[in-house]
Design a protein around this motif. Sequence first.
Motif, PDB file in Angstrom:
ATOM      1  N   GLY A   1       0.683  -1.276   0.144  1.00 17.74           N
ATOM      2  CA  GLY A   1       0.009   0.146   0.149  1.00 17.74           C
ATOM      3  C   GLY A   1       0.990   1.112   0.028  1.00 17.74           C
ATOM      4  O   GLY A   1       0.295   2.164  -0.275  1.00 17.74           O
TER       5      GLY A   1
ATOM      6  N   ASP B   1     -14.957 -10.896  -2.605  1.00 15.51           N
ATOM      7  CA  ASP B   1     -15.288 -10.572  -1.131  1.00 15.51           C
ATOM      8  C   ASP B   1     -16.180 -11.863  -0.289  1.00 15.51           C
ATOM      9  O   ASP B   1     -15.898 -11.920   0.902  1.00 15.51           O
ATOM     10  CB  ASP B   1     -16.623  -9.327  -1.105  1.00 15.51           C
TER      11      ASP B   1
ATOM     12  N   GLU C   1     -12.759  -1.200   5.432  1.00 14.91           N
ATOM     13  CA  GLU C   1     -12.117  -1.285   4.162  1.00 14.91           C
ATOM     14  C   GLU C   1     -10.587  -1.734   4.070  1.00 14.91           C
ATOM     15  O   GLU C   1     -10.246  -2.535   3.344  1.00 14.91           O
ATOM     16  CB  GLU C   1     -12.498   0.023   3.354  1.00 14.91           C
TER      17      GLU C   1
ATOM     18  N   GLN D   1      -8.964  -5.417   2.866  1.00 15.78           N
ATOM     19  CA  GLN D   1      -8.123  -5.283   1.804  1.00 15.78           C
ATOM     20  C   GLN D   1      -6.817  -5.863   2.037  1.00 15.78           C
ATOM     21  O   GLN D   1      -6.350  -6.690   1.504  1.00 15.78           O
ATOM     22  CB  GLN D   1      -7.727  -3.707   1.420  1.00 15.78           C
ATOM     23  N   ARG D   2      -6.405  -5.812   3.203  1.00 18.54           N
ATOM     24  CA  ARG D   2      -5.174  -6.224   3.764  1.00 18.54           C
ATOM     25  C   ARG D   2      -5.301  -8.034   3.741  1.00 18.54           C
ATOM     26  O   ARG D   2      -4.378  -8.559   3.537  1.00 18.54           O
ATOM     27  CB  ARG D   2      -4.534  -5.847   4.910  1.00 18.54           C
TER      28      ARG D   2
ATOM     29  N   ARG E   1      -7.603  -9.447   2.299  1.00 24.19           N
ATOM     30  CA  ARG E   1      -7.729 -10.053   0.800  1.00 24.19           C
ATOM     31  C   ARG E   1      -6.180 -10.219   0.330  1.00 24.19           C
ATOM     32  O   ARG E   1      -5.772 -11.236  -0.509  1.00 24.19           O
ATOM     33  CB  ARG E   1      -8.587  -9.203  -0.137  1.00 24.19           C
ATOM     34  N   GLU E   2      -5.317  -9.358   0.237  1.00 22.67           N
ATOM     35  CA  GLU E   2      -4.076  -9.277  -0.045  1.00 22.67           C
ATOM     36  C   GLU E   2      -3.223 -10.378   0.464  1.00 22.67           C
ATOM     37  O   GLU E   2      -2.352 -11.091  -0.401  1.00 22.67           O
ATOM     38  CB  GLU E   2      -3.332  -7.885   0.048  1.00 22.67           C
TER      39      GLU E   2
END
Length: 640
Positions: A31, A111, A147, A151-152, A154-155
């Motif tokens: 990021g 998701d 969020e 996101q983290r 998911r990554e």
Amino acid sequence: MFDFFRRHTRVLQFVLVLLVFPSFVFFGIQGYSRMSEGDQQSVATVGGRKISQMELDNALRERIERARRQMPGIDAKLFETPEMRRLALDALIRERVLAVAADKLYLVPTDERVRSLFKNDPQFAQLRDPDGFVNPMVLSALGMSSEMFAQRLREDIAAKQVLQGLTGSAAAPAAAASAALDAMYQQRELQIQRFDAKDFLAKVAPTDAEIEAFYKDPVHAAQFRAPEEASVEYLVLDLDALKKGVAVSEDDLRKYYTENEKRFTAPEERRASHILIKADKDAAKADREKARAKAEAILAEVKKDPSKFAEIAKKNSEDEGSAEKGGDLDFFGRGAMVKPFEDAAYGLKPGEVSGVVESDFGYHVIQLVAVRGGEKKSYESVRAEIENEFRGQKAQTQFAQDAVDFDDMVYQQADSLKPAADRWKLEVVKADHVMREPGSKQTGPLANPKFLEALFASDATQNKRNTKAIDIGASKLVAGRVVKYSPAHQLPLAEVKDKVRQQLAASQAATMAKKLGAEKLAAAKAAPATALSDNTLIVSRAQTRELPRPVIDAVLRAPVATLPAFLGVDLGDGYAVVRITKLWGRDPSAADPVKAKEQYALVWGDAEAQAYYAALKSRYKTTINESALATRDSAASAPN
């Protein structure tokens, strides 16, 4: 997206690092590429995307902050090295390569998959509360949005998927696995004869000439040198020192109390029990209506006799975490529960039962058990705490200006610390035998490498001038001066003659032991049928029989195509002659054979994963701008 995370805004980074990002414990967080302004010179490129100097600096800063949280006293200077910058860059490159690979291989999870993994994967158990939420008590203090968390997560999942197939299912070739396991667990039977230097000390008698030659030999000279040291004095300017000089009036304290009265009011907490009938928010309308009807029936049963709430909860509640406890949720404050549940619980009086309360998880029947907190502490009971806080805030505000004045004074009046000590009413601390390398005996400021570097600079040691004010962290400055300096120097032979004699005798005895050991080895090889001793040992890496590690390593490495096999081992202070007579199977006490194979397969899989990662780096054209990296390394290591 990921709606159930939206109710929680902050996560505890320590737990997040340990449980959510185990593969990135020592790596920076993706990021940084979204940082906008700053130094954008590229230090590396992956798949056409640049990694900037700013990203690298931020990754290194994150690493330093993580280390400080785990070890508050650590010196950040330890991280300001080319090696640490290279490690941080390697971590960023790895992160970027895996992200690109995940995207190219279509491994980025949806998701729905992220939500499912979070709710069901055991590794996230400590982040979930009994209802499946992100636990609000755990997810606090970092200030991360839902969020960002999603996101983290998911990554991290995507990156793991790139290598997971290799690390989790690699099969090592049977021959390689067998050889490796033999090296680790095979047992060998041996006889050993040792020639220890201590057994030959009585047979050596160093002469004065030999002692003088040993003393003068540059190889040994460093052993007979007195280290560099100094007698010093120093001052510490910190918040504790400034707090003593802050003027405090009763009016100031009462005003502070009034302005911060919420802080001196115990937060209200409520203890409740509940009965949950599950109904997912996405369930069909008919299913939710059926669940609500069941909850209404249970509510009617509770209202007939509220004293039986616990009994009814044990029988009917579908909350596995609380049903066995009669629905008891213990005490909780505002923000700990979903809003509909919280609103209902905070609208009840002790003993009262709510109506049916709907949430995303289903339908609740709530009974309020008790209320605590909400009381305001009296001024008198918190006066000492208020005074300490008030002084601390004033001192913190004052520190910035005083730090400049302190630095100016110790510089301008460089021949003494007394003016600064008098102005700020500081104690002049004195210390003798201070070393440039602190070791374990030097504590406080004298254990700080930056302060020691300033003390042992030529201006301080030769001219006896004050050091500049050194920032040693936590709003703390230190300045010192050298009163007496003694450079490193060779000690006179007369002063260390006994020490020289002892070391020379030990060296001569070791030489004699090794010579006789080598002769014995040659004789044993000439008569291989002759035993070295009556004692036989069976050894492995797990069962060393208290033999020195060099002997064990040599025995297990030795070729054994022909037995008996002989070898000599230099022990430094002696010699060992070994006769290997027999091979045994793998040591059953060292490891379970099945588990050993599984562990080796994991090691093999990790090796294959590293090879695959290297191939990915090549595929996605990973390059490093060595000149840019070297320039930044030089700037970072340059003296201030």
